[in-house]
Design an enzyme around this catalytic site. Structure first.
Site, PDB file in Angstrom:
ATOM      1  N   SER A 247      -0.232  -3.014 -10.544  1.00  0.00           N
ATOM      2  CA  SER A 247      -0.761  -4.087  -9.699  1.00  0.00           C
ATOM      3  C   SER A 247      -2.247  -3.902  -9.453  1.00  0.00           C
ATOM      4  O   SER A 247      -2.756  -2.764  -9.456  1.00  0.00           O
ATOM      5  CB  SER A 247      -0.019  -4.029  -8.359  1.00  0.00           C
TER       6      SER A 247
ATOM      7  N   TYR B 264       2.152   0.420  -0.736  1.00  0.00           N
ATOM      8  CA  TYR B 264       2.613  -0.222  -1.977  1.00  0.00           C
ATOM      9  C   TYR B 264       1.684   0.142  -3.143  1.00  0.00           C
ATOM     10  O   TYR B 264       2.130   0.589  -4.206  1.00  0.00           O
ATOM     11  CB  TYR B 264       2.666  -1.736  -1.765  1.00  0.00           C
TER      12      TYR B 264
ATOM     13  N   LYS C  28       2.116   2.529  -6.826  1.00  0.00           N
ATOM     14  CA  LYS C  28       1.773   2.118  -8.199  1.00  0.00           C
ATOM     15  C   LYS C  28       0.847   3.152  -8.848  1.00  0.00           C
ATOM     16  O   LYS C  28       0.997   3.495 -10.023  1.00  0.00           O
ATOM     17  CB  LYS C  28       1.114   0.732  -8.201  1.00  0.00           C
TER      18      LYS C  28
HETATM   19  N1  UFG Z   1      -2.647 -16.596   2.029  1.00  0.00           N
HETATM   20  C1  UFG Z   1      -2.825 -17.524   3.048  1.00  0.00           C
HETATM   21  N2  UFG Z   1      -1.708 -17.964   3.676  1.00  0.00           N
HETATM   22  C2  UFG Z   1      -0.441 -17.535   3.376  1.00  0.00           C
HETATM   23  C3  UFG Z   1      -0.299 -16.581   2.336  1.00  0.00           C
HETATM   24  C4  UFG Z   1      -1.436 -16.140   1.683  1.00  0.00           C
HETATM   25  O1  UFG Z   1      -3.931 -17.917   3.361  1.00  0.00           O
HETATM   26  O2  UFG Z   1       0.512 -17.968   4.019  1.00  0.00           O
HETATM   27  C5  UFG Z   1      -3.849 -16.136   1.302  1.00  0.00           C
HETATM   28  C6  UFG Z   1      -4.074 -14.638   1.437  1.00  0.00           C
HETATM   29  O3  UFG Z   1      -4.817 -14.351   2.586  1.00  0.00           O
HETATM   30  C7  UFG Z   1      -4.821 -14.354   0.135  1.00  0.00           C
HETATM   31  C8  UFG Z   1      -4.244 -15.362  -0.861  1.00  0.00           C
HETATM   32  O4  UFG Z   1      -3.653 -16.380  -0.060  1.00  0.00           O
HETATM   33  O5  UFG Z   1      -6.165 -14.619   0.302  1.00  0.00           O
HETATM   34  C9  UFG Z   1      -3.197 -14.769  -1.761  1.00  0.00           C
HETATM   35  O6  UFG Z   1      -2.259 -14.085  -0.978  1.00  0.00           O
HETATM   36  P1  UFG Z   1      -0.901 -13.507  -1.546  1.00  0.00           P
HETATM   37  O7  UFG Z   1      -0.159 -12.887  -0.410  1.00  0.00           O
HETATM   38  O8  UFG Z   1      -0.203 -14.521  -2.362  1.00  0.00           O
HETATM   39  O9  UFG Z   1      -1.393 -12.404  -2.562  1.00  0.00           O
HETATM   40  P2  UFG Z   1      -2.332 -11.131  -2.331  1.00  0.00           P
HETATM   41  O10 UFG Z   1      -3.631 -11.455  -2.962  1.00  0.00           O
HETATM   42  O11 UFG Z   1      -2.357 -10.648  -0.957  1.00  0.00           O
HETATM   43  O12 UFG Z   1      -1.459 -10.051  -3.068  1.00  0.00           O
HETATM   44  C10 UFG Z   1      -1.501  -9.857  -4.408  1.00  0.00           C
HETATM   45  C11 UFG Z   1      -0.130  -9.422  -4.924  1.00  0.00           C
HETATM   46  C12 UFG Z   1       0.187  -8.047  -4.469  1.00  0.00           C
HETATM   47  C13 UFG Z   1      -0.961  -7.126  -4.721  1.00  0.00           C
HETATM   48  C14 UFG Z   1      -2.226  -7.647  -4.093  1.00  0.00           C
HETATM   49  C15 UFG Z   1      -3.400  -6.751  -4.351  1.00  0.00           C
HETATM   50  O13 UFG Z   1       0.878 -10.313  -4.489  1.00  0.00           O
HETATM   51  O14 UFG Z   1       1.317  -7.567  -5.162  1.00  0.00           O
HETATM   52  O15 UFG Z   1      -2.496  -8.910  -4.632  1.00  0.00           O
HETATM   53  O16 UFG Z   1      -4.314  -6.859  -3.316  1.00  0.00           O
HETATM   54  F1  UFG Z   1      -0.715  -5.919  -4.222  1.00  0.00           F
END
Ligand code: UFG
Length: 317
Positions: free
Chosen positions: A116, A140, A144
């Protein structure tokens, strides 16, 4: 070629199995169905219902003429890993050791592992290449990194060749609708947007609009799950050709803001998407964008989906 897909009933795993079958390979799914779905099992693939913590069962599955292993089964919610590290240690670390030991015992020498972008932590520069320091800021992400380190040793000591695929933001679904079972309790942006579109949630909360980005919301690199699946098959073939172990980022190099994802959704549905601005989510980097040059040159991988609208369309179908 016969491939054991551990976690093959899950979100990415089911797409990997589809890609393997489409390419004429044999696939056996090993899954405990804790987050995967029975409905995602393809009639053309074998199935062993088992937990990665059940070492004897895992080893028996490995002894069934398996040429390569794709290991996806893991806990994957960043926030949960900080609240319940024991659960992540058990599933992601003990599980990882079980997979490697079962491979060593059964003499299976090719492993493709779901890593990841979380291994990088807060990016020091972007686009992030594979040389970027590993500095996970979640338990997490730590699990990895540990598996990547374990694989280096099992390569050296047991000759198991591996490919770690560091996914950026996996998104979308098979465009032909082949995958029916969706993630339970989705935590990621696109599945949450789908719930809003379906009326199961009132609105999308956008976590933070005061980042130093073009519209103040976080930039991510959304990569289509079918493109990810294709990379797994390329990685297996590359290992079976005798190439050395390697690590690849899988992203599109296209940074998209949360607000742009919301706008793409409105374009696809033709309806306004209710949003509410909420405070920043702890641990969110402002920008997370991959360099995929290495995957392109050494794996021959090129993502087909480069537009967020196309990705959203497959998510909502
Ligand atoms: N977001 C919102 N509202 C929500 C959900 C997400 O604004 O309800 C935003 C988050 O703040 C982020 C973006 O949308 O800016 C993407 O969020 P996700 O939770 O979909 O994904 P992440 O970027 O946090 O996480 C991803 C992978 C993880 C990994 C991570 C690494 O899903 O497995 O990137 O930082 F670990």
């Amino acid at each position: 070629m016969k491939v054991l897909v551990i976690g093959g009933a899950g979100y990415i795993g089911s797409h990997v199995v589809k890609e393997l079958l489409d390419r004429g390979a044999q696939a056996v799914v090993y899954d405990d169905l804790s987050s995967g779905h029975k409905i995602n099992l393809f009639p053309g693939a074998g199935f062993v219902e088992g937990d990665i913590l059940d070492y004897p069962k895992l080893k028996t599955a490995m002894e069934d003429g398996i040429d390569a292993v794709v290991y996806l089964a893991a806990k994957k919610a960043v926030g949960e890993s900080m609240e319940n590290p024991e659960l992540y240690a058990e599933n992601n670390l003990i599980g990882a050791v079980n997979v490697l030991n079962a491979m060593a015992k059964s003499n299976v020498k090719a492993l493709v592992f779901s890593s990841s972008a979380a291994v990088y932590g807060m990016p020091e520069y972007w686009p992030i290449d594979e040389e970027h320091p590993l500095n996970p800021i979640s338990f997490y992400g730590f699990t990895k990194v540990e598996m990547e380190r374990l694989m280096e040793w099992y390569d050296r000591l047991r000759g198991i060749k591996y490919t770690a695929l560091r996914y950026f933001n996996a998104a979308g679904y098979d465009a032909g609708g082949a995958i029916k079972g969706r993630d339970r309790n989705p935590q990621n942006l696109l599945p949450i947007i789908r719930e809003v579109v379906d009326g199961k949630r009132e609105c999308l909360q956008i976590f933070g609009n005061d980042y130093e980005t073009r519209d103040g919301t976080c930039v991510r690199d959304y990569v289509h799950v079918s493109d990810l699946a294709a990379a797994h098959v390329l990685a297996i073939n590359r290992l079976l050709e005798g190439k050395p172990s390697a690590v690849f980022n899988l992203g599109t190099t296209n940074g998209v803001t949360v607000q742009e994802v919301a706008a793409a959704t409105e374009k696809v549905t033709g309806k306004p998407l209710p949003v509410r601005y909420a405070p920043r989510r702890p641990g969110d980097p402002a920008v997370l964008v991959a360099s995929n040059r290495k995957a392109e040159t050494e794996l021959g991988w090129k993502p087909v989906y480069t537009s967020i609208e196309d990705i959203v369309r497959t998510e909502l179908a």
